[in-house]
Design a protein around this motif. Sequence first.
Motif, mmCIF file in Angstrom:
data_model
loop_
_atom_site.group_PDB
_atom_site.id
_atom_site.type_symbol
_atom_site.label_atom_id
_atom_site.label_comp_id
_atom_site.label_asym_id
_atom_site.label_seq_id
_atom_site.Cartn_x
_atom_site.Cartn_y
_atom_site.Cartn_z
ATOM 1 N N LYS A 38 13.113 8.861 -16.031
ATOM 2 C CA LYS A 38 14.063 8.513 -14.961
ATOM 3 C C LYS A 38 14.088 9.610 -13.903
ATOM 4 N N ASP A 39 14.062 10.882 -14.330
ATOM 5 C CA ASP A 39 14.056 11.980 -13.362
ATOM 6 C C ASP A 39 12.757 11.976 -12.555
ATOM 7 N N PHE A 40 11.659 11.610 -13.226
ATOM 8 C CA PHE A 40 10.374 11.515 -12.526
ATOM 9 C C PHE A 40 10.443 10.463 -11.419
ATOM 10 N N LEU A 41 11.001 9.295 -11.740
ATOM 11 C CA LEU A 41 11.117 8.227 -10.748
ATOM 12 C C LEU A 41 12.057 8.634 -9.615
ATOM 13 N N LYS A 42 13.111 9.372 -9.948
ATOM 14 C CA LYS A 42 14.032 9.843 -8.905
ATOM 15 C C LYS A 42 13.307 10.790 -7.955
ATOM 16 N N GLY A 43 12.486 11.692 -8.516
ATOM 17 C CA GLY A 43 11.733 12.612 -7.670
ATOM 18 C C GLY A 43 10.724 11.898 -6.797
ATOM 19 N N GLY A 49 10.319 7.893 -0.359
ATOM 20 C CA GLY A 49 11.260 6.993 0.305
ATOM 21 C C GLY A 49 11.274 5.603 -0.303
ATOM 22 N N GLU A 50 10.519 5.394 -1.398
ATOM 23 C CA GLU A 50 10.491 4.090 -2.064
ATOM 24 C C GLU A 50 11.702 3.967 -2.994
ATOM 25 N N ASN A 51 12.184 2.734 -3.157
ATOM 26 C CA ASN A 51 13.300 2.458 -4.064
ATOM 27 C C ASN A 51 12.775 1.889 -5.374
ATOM 28 N N PHE A 52 13.327 2.335 -6.497
ATOM 29 C CA PHE A 52 12.936 1.850 -7.813
ATOM 30 C C PHE A 52 14.154 1.265 -8.522
ATOM 31 N N LEU A 53 13.993 0.085 -9.076
ATOM 32 C CA LEU A 53 15.045 -0.576 -9.835
ATOM 33 C C LEU A 53 14.623 -0.601 -11.300
ATOM 34 N N ALA A 68 -1.346 20.325 -9.728
ATOM 35 C CA ALA A 68 -2.411 19.540 -9.122
ATOM 36 C C ALA A 68 -1.953 19.072 -7.754
ATOM 37 N N ASP A 69 -2.824 19.161 -6.765
ATOM 38 C CA ASP A 69 -2.521 18.677 -5.418
ATOM 39 C C ASP A 69 -2.866 17.195 -5.330
ATOM 40 N N VAL A 70 -1.862 16.375 -5.092
ATOM 41 C CA VAL A 70 -2.042 14.922 -5.039
ATOM 42 C C VAL A 70 -1.812 14.446 -3.607
ATOM 43 N N PRO A 71 -2.799 13.783 -2.980
ATOM 44 C CA PRO A 71 -2.577 13.234 -1.634
ATOM 45 C C PRO A 71 -1.422 12.236 -1.644
ATOM 46 N N MET A 72 -0.663 12.212 -0.570
ATOM 47 C CA MET A 72 0.486 11.313 -0.493
ATOM 48 C C MET A 72 0.092 9.859 -0.711
ATOM 49 N N SER A 73 -1.109 9.479 -0.249
ATOM 50 C CA SER A 73 -1.547 8.089 -0.393
ATOM 51 C C SER A 73 -1.782 7.700 -1.839
ATOM 52 N N GLN A 74 -1.881 8.696 -2.739
ATOM 53 C CA GLN A 74 -2.157 8.411 -4.142
ATOM 54 C C GLN A 74 -0.949 8.623 -5.049
ATOM 55 N N VAL A 75 0.184 8.973 -4.467
ATOM 56 C CA VAL A 75 1.367 9.258 -5.279
ATOM 57 C C VAL A 75 1.831 8.014 -6.028
ATOM 58 N N MET A 76 1.824 6.853 -5.357
ATOM 59 C CA MET A 76 2.274 5.630 -6.022
ATOM 60 C C MET A 76 1.308 5.200 -7.118
ATOM 61 N N ARG A 92 6.304 -5.343 -7.215
ATOM 62 C CA ARG A 92 6.857 -5.262 -5.868
ATOM 63 C C ARG A 92 8.001 -6.264 -5.696
ATOM 64 N N MET A 93 9.073 -5.801 -5.059
ATOM 65 C CA MET A 93 10.169 -6.692 -4.701
ATOM 66 C C MET A 93 10.562 -6.390 -3.265
ATOM 67 N N GLY A 94 11.470 -7.190 -2.704
ATOM 68 C CA GLY A 94 11.785 -7.058 -1.290
ATOM 69 C C GLY A 94 12.282 -5.687 -0.893
ATOM 70 N N GLN A 95 13.102 -5.052 -1.764
ATOM 71 C CA GLN A 95 13.710 -3.773 -1.408
ATOM 72 C C GLN A 95 12.957 -2.572 -1.979
ATOM 73 N N GLY A 96 11.825 -2.794 -2.603
ATOM 74 C CA GLY A 96 11.086 -1.680 -3.188
ATOM 75 C C GLY A 96 10.267 -2.117 -4.385
ATOM 76 N N TRP A 97 10.538 -1.487 -5.546
ATOM 77 C CA TRP A 97 9.761 -1.739 -6.754
ATOM 78 C C TRP A 97 10.691 -1.909 -7.946
ATOM 79 N N LYS A 98 10.309 -2.814 -8.837
ATOM 80 C CA LYS A 98 11.042 -3.018 -10.078
ATOM 81 C C LYS A 98 10.193 -2.511 -11.230
#
Length: 214
Positions: A38-43, A49-53, A68-76, A92-98
């Motif tokens: 849960k803390d990982f998802l919060k970080g 800026g993505e929302n997780f449910l 490790a250096d991770v490009p922003m495009s690969q974080v998700m 994927r959902m309308g307000q973010g991710w479930k």
Amino acid sequence: SSAKKKPVAEAAPVEPPHPAPPKEREPVVQVNLTADLKDFLKGISELTGENFLYDQNVSGQVIMSGPADVPMSQVMDLTQRVLSMRGFTLVRMGQGWKVTPSSVALRENLPVYDTPSAGVSQEYITQIIRIDPRLSFNEIRGLITSYFSPNHNIQAMPKLNLILLTDTRENIEKVMALIRRLTELQGRIVIKSHTLKFAKVADIKSRLESILSS
């Protein structure tokens, strides 16, 4: 009287080529953590800026050795892979991710595509894949099954030359690449018949079987 000298034309100075502007480097983030899921998802949410449910059943510890250096495009993508190790995936959902258990992800309202589209490689989607009529549905199905994840769904519609495949985007891209390659090869295959003059058909058949088996 002396003749006037004509002015000598001078070549214009050649300007040195302008160097190409340096490519803007993609921002990277440093990953080096040991945290609750849960803390990982919060970080990740604060970072992207993505929302997780998710509910209280989403638990477990994330351990990363690094940094490790991770490009922003690969974080998700990294987030999806971390979740998959704990038996979850992102839908994927309308307000973010479930955050959904991988075993039930196929029953979620997954996006459906009929042409390749960009996105997170580990995202579950449903892809409509068109099959060349010259290719055998049964053979194609047997070849592509090794690319599937444990949680997948495939439906064949032979009369329409369609396959409906639900899996991660990464696996679907591999399947589509294989089908495209098989379609290209299918157009190059030529079948010819040869009449034998100085050999028996049975002898040639035996030798060909021996060669092809090796």
